[in-house]
Write an enzyme that holds these catalytic residues in place. Structure first.
Site, short mmCIF file in Angstrom:
data_model
loop_
_atom_site.label_atom_id
_atom_site.label_comp_id
_atom_site.label_asym_id
_atom_site.label_seq_id
_atom_site.Cartn_x
_atom_site.Cartn_y
_atom_site.Cartn_z
N THR A 239 -8.83 6.31 -1.64
CA THR A 239 -10.11 5.69 -1.71
C THR A 239 -11.46 6.79 -1.45
OG1 THR A 239 -9.68 4.94 0.52
CG2 THR A 239 -9.86 3.42 -1.37
N LYS B 204 -14.98 8.00 -3.08
CA LYS B 204 -16.51 8.23 -2.27
C LYS B 204 -16.94 9.42 -2.79
CE LYS B 204 -14.36 5.58 1.15
NZ LYS B 204 -13.23 5.51 2.30
N LYS C 221 0.37 14.11 1.73
CA LYS C 221 -1.04 14.48 1.38
C LYS C 221 -1.06 15.93 1.12
CE LYS C 221 -2.71 10.21 3.66
NZ LYS C 221 -3.35 9.68 2.59
N HIS D 152 0.86 -1.28 -0.21
CA HIS D 152 0.00 0.06 -0.11
C HIS D 152 0.86 1.21 0.08
CE1 HIS D 152 -3.99 -2.01 1.03
NE2 HIS D 152 -3.00 -2.98 1.77
N LYS E 37 -8.18 13.12 5.33
CA LYS E 37 -7.54 12.00 5.17
C LYS E 37 -6.61 12.37 6.41
CE LYS E 37 -6.72 13.63 0.93
NZ LYS E 37 -6.96 12.28 0.23
N ARG E 38 -5.75 11.34 6.77
CA ARG E 38 -4.77 11.53 7.62
C ARG E 38 -3.94 12.74 7.32
NH1 ARG E 38 -3.78 7.37 11.66
NH2 ARG E 38 -1.96 8.54 12.10
C1 F55 Z 1 -1.05 1.92 8.88
C2 F55 Z 1 0.09 1.68 9.68
C3 F55 Z 1 1.17 1.61 9.01
CL1 F55 Z 1 2.80 0.78 10.09
C4 F55 Z 1 1.49 2.04 8.05
C5 F55 Z 1 0.59 2.62 7.27
C6 F55 Z 1 -0.63 2.61 7.74
C7 F55 Z 1 -1.82 3.15 6.88
O1 F55 Z 1 -2.80 3.43 7.48
N1 F55 Z 1 -1.66 3.17 5.56
C8 F55 Z 1 -2.68 3.47 4.67
O2 F55 Z 1 -3.73 3.77 5.00
N2 F55 Z 1 -2.26 3.19 3.34
C9 F55 Z 1 -3.20 3.75 2.34
O3 F55 Z 1 -3.82 2.42 1.93
C10 F55 Z 1 -4.98 3.01 1.07
C11 F55 Z 1 -5.77 1.55 0.56
O4 F55 Z 1 -4.98 1.05 -0.27
C12 F55 Z 1 -4.72 3.67 -0.45
O5 F55 Z 1 -5.72 3.83 -0.86
C13 F55 Z 1 -3.49 4.82 0.45
O6 F55 Z 1 -3.23 5.48 -0.78
C14 F55 Z 1 -2.60 4.37 1.39
O7 F55 Z 1 -2.00 5.52 1.58
#
Ligand code: F55
Length: 762
Positions: free
Chosen positions: A601, A605, A500, A314, A494-495
């Site tokens: 994602t 939405k 971002k 991801h 978003k986070r």
């Molecule tokens: C959570 C814990 C760790 Cl240690 C590292 C990353 C994350 C996390 O939340 N990653 C995350 O949300 N990644 C996102 O995944 C989505 C689903 O595939 C993508 O759409 C997005 O681009 C990506 O940042």
């Protein structure tokens, strides 16, 4: 008597009308457990185990009512006495078992697997407090524990328990299940969440997320990914991951045997999809179990694993690719460390002439992605561009050796939650225009014939207005913020992360503030809303949030500007807030630095709910743009190739941009007296200094173009015929981004299970 009335009489000896929302919630939980409880679990021979450290499932009440076909009747019963499902759902506490997109994707996938009739369970951990709850006070984020588990819950305690051996002690788990009902299905799947019986919530200090990270027996499942900036936090994460996958592996082997497997043929009974590398320890753990408890040789066990485990990546952010020091793994799980060393020898022997191929590097650090790629049969990215970047740069050395293992699965979102539930009136408009078939095949292209239909434009505008009023009420109730329901609603949720680029939208806000001060009044007022949490140890993200909160206040207090422009920080952004924000949006902000957002994602939405997108050519934005066509989306910014090149050549100098006359005043405003009046000087200077000296995620490189495209977009809003035509076009092309399509693709290319139906959309 209706079903709900019946339950309320039986359990509370009172009518729906006499019941509080809390009591009605309890009654509905029981109604659902009764109806859903009678559904058999899927019993197909082969089963997918979607193993993930996160499942951001959101509230389940409306979703379960909808999927079980009870929604309309219950809504009618409630409405008859002036109540609603939405009000009752306020009594449900939202589990926050995820950080962001990755966790939410897992939740959408559970819904889609169940709805397609695919035998697929989620496996993860039951965190007692989940991720922290965010408060904004003094213009800063405060993180406090989120006590979602104290109330009625959807968890069913099972009798399944396993032993998980660490070096110094063995832990006993308990499994809790949450039923996952598909839409219009006569069988169900489950989310399997492991917990520790010995966990104790007493040890956290009131209102604090700090706790003793060395007290593993009591704290292991308290929080999701506690801050890992210190060594103890890092160790706790290894403990969590191993606890999760040891339980998952034992469950998978036990169930496969029950279905008839002799374990050498495990791949005919199970496929294990690992959500990023967080569950990658399942590889050595399966090998440990198969060799020590089930009589397989090491080589046999390796072959079983290689035909059973598939990996989804991801991210390409180097700092997010998990690497664990072998010394730590040795200290916690020596047997697992030994197996990882053997696996490292295994790949080194296989590729003697490729020194770039290894699991353990020269610093004795294990690379989890490397293990997952070598010992899994499939590696996928989450959007076409992302997979391309994995192949050509980030993971190119693996791709060279295993081209056939790499594949793309563009992400998707579940239409049950993200349109039918969160925007029921719009869903009904689709029914009226298309018939109800779209509710299963998610094909909305039939809407294209209405792109010039003024009457439909007016209906869409009216629904948007209605959703803005709903948002307004909710924000007023939750945080006392009053927004203008007649303004353009422009949202970035978003986070908080530098890549971002919330800071770029922040600099746009400064530009707009100056511009309005100069007398350039927007034709329609504008409201920009942000929502998102920042990791507690991520200083720059906190600085950005602080600066945005200050700007919000400054603008609010400026009578020249506030009638025309408002900036809102939505507190504690979560799934339920997204469900109210997204249907109200006119503009979707997807402005990551190209190449950095694997997919996104939220972008999908918003599109489905009739917002137009302003975006860079990143992640799934690229595929959205391809589908809707360049005239229906507002793109800007450098290409991912340019950005990758700039990183490779060290070619970006923020000073070159900072010195431009349109940019310098915006950046310098961060440390102006106005901002410093209420602001934390250290934070403001830290951010200012970072942007002009590092700007690692290049907010300045695209800023001028971003400002121009934003101004153009607001102008276009004034041409409502054109705008609504674009809206129709966007909605009509959203079908591809259904997670039912994504899951059909996973099943077709990777899992190969039976399903009731699948979705193919080109
Ligand atoms: C959570 C814990 C760790 Cl240690 C590292 C990353 C994350 C996390 O939340 N990653 C995350 O949300 N990644 C996102 O995944 C989505 C689903 O595939 C993508 O759409 C997005 O681009 C990506 O940042």
């Amino acid at each position: 008597m209706g079903q709900l009335e019946d339950i309320m009489q039986r359990e509370f000896d009172q009518s729906i009308k006499e019941s509080s929302d809390q009591e009605l919630y309890k009654g509905l939980l029981d109604l659902i457990q009764e109806v859903g409880g009678n559904l058999p679990t899927n019993d197909a021979k082969k089963k997918v185990y979607y193993v993930s450290a996160e499942f951001l499932i959101g509230k389940l009440l409306s979703n379960n009512l909808l999927n079980l076909g009870l929604y309309d009747e219950v809504e009618k019963e409630l409405n008859a006495v002036g109540k609603s499902i939405a009000d009752v759902e306020q009594a449900e506490l939202e589990p926050s078992l995820g950080n962001g997109g990755l966790g939410r994707l897992a939740a959408c996938f559970l819904d889609s697997m169940a709805s397609l009739g695919i035998n697929g369970d989620g496996v993860g951990l039951n965190y007692h407090f989940g991720l922290f709850k965010q408060l904004i006070s003094d213009y800063q984020q405060a993180a406090v524990p989120d006590e979602w588990l104290t109330q009625e819950t959807w968890l069913n305690k099972s009798s399944i328990q396993f032993e998980v051996p660490f070096r110094d002690f063995t832990l006993t788990s308990t499994l809790y299940d949450i039923d996952v009902y598909g839409y219009d299905q006569n069988k169900k799947n489950r989310l399997r969440l492991f917990d520790l019986d010995s966990v104790s919530a007493d040890i956290i200090e009131p209102n604090s997320i700090f706790f003793d990270k060395t007290n593993i027996k009591e704290n292991l499942t308290l929080f999701l990914y506690p801050d890992d900036s210190d060594h103890q936090g890092l160790l706790l994460r290894i403990y969590q991951q191993y606890f999760m996958v040891s339980n998952a592996a034992q469950l998978i082997l036990q169930e496969a045997k029950e279905r008839g497997s002799n374990l050498r043929d495990l791949a005919d009974y199970a496929v294990i999809q690992i959500n990023d590398t967080h569950p990658a320890f399942i590889i050595p753990e399966l090998i440990r179990l198969l060799t020590t408890q089930h009589g397989l040789t090491f080589e046999e066990a390796v072959e079983v694993v290689k035909s059973t485990v598939a990996f989804t990546n991801h991210t390409i952010l180097a700092e997010a690719l998990e690497k664990w020091p072998m010394a730590d793994i040795d200290m916690l799980m020596p047997e697992i460390a030994g197996i990882i060393r053997q696996l490292d020898q295994h790949v080194r022997a296989e590729f003697p002439d490729s020194p770039e191929i290894f699991i353990i590097d020269q610093n004795d650090v294990a690379h989890m992605a490397s293990m997952a790629i070598h010992f899994g049969f499939s590696t996928n990215g989450v959007a076409a561009l992302h997979t391309q970047i994995l192949k050509t740069s980030e993971l190119s050395h693996f791709y060279k050796h295993y081209p056939e293992r790499f594949n793309n699965k563009t992400n998707g979102i579940t239409f049950r939650r993200w349109i039918m539930n969160c925007n029921p009136e719009l869903a009904e408009l689709f029914d009226e225009l298309l018939g109800e078939g779209w509710r299963k095949d998610h094909d909305l292209r039939g809407l294209l014939k209405y792109e010039d239909d003024k009457e439909i434009h007016a209906r869409l505008a009216e629904l948007k207005q209605h959703n803005k009023v709903t948002l307004k009420k909710r924000l007023e109730k939750d945080q006392g913020t009053v927004i203008n329901e007649n303004s353009i609603i422009d949202i970035q949720i978003k986070r908080f992360h530098e890549y971002k680029r919330q800071q770029m939208l922040m600099l746009y806000i400064v530009h707009k503030y100056f511009d309005i001060k100069k007398g350039n009044i927007p034709a329609t007022p504008i409201t920009i809303l942000f929502g998102g949490k920042a990791a507690p140890a991520y200083t720059i993200a906190q600085d950005i949030m602080h600066t945005i909160s200050l700007l919000s206040k400054l603008i609010e207090e400026d009578p020249d500007v506030s009638p025309h422009f408002q900036v809102v920080m939505v507190e504690n952004y979560n799934v339920s807030k997204a469900e109210v924000l997204i249907p109200a949006a006119d503009i979707s902000e997807q402005i990551s630095l190209a190449s950095k957002e694997a997919s996104g994602t939220g972008n999908m939405k918003f599109m489905l709910n009739g917002a137009l997108t302003i975006c860079t050519f990143d992640g799934a934005n690229v595929e959205i743009a391809e589908r809707v066509g360049g005239d229906n989306i507002y793109t800007f910014g450098r290409s991912s190739q340019d950005i990758v090149e700039l990183y490779n050549t060290n070619g970006y100098r923020p000073q070159d941009y900072y010195s431009r006359p349109r940019i310098k005043p915006l950046v310098d405003f961060i440390v102006s007296d106005e901002m410093k009046k209420h602001g934390n000087h250290e934070r403001l200077h830290h951010l200012h200094n970072d942007i002009l000296s590092k700007d690692y995620f290049m907010a300045l490189i695209d800023l001028e173009e971003f400002i121009d495209v934003k101004e153009y977009m607001y102008e276009q809003y004034e041409d409502q015929d054109k705008w609504m035509k674009q809206v129709v076009n966007n909605i009509a092309h959203a079908g591809f981004f259904s997670s039912d399509r994504t899951i059909s693709d996973y099943n077709e290319d990777i899992w190969h299970l039976e399903s009731d139906h699948s979705i193919n959309m080109r």
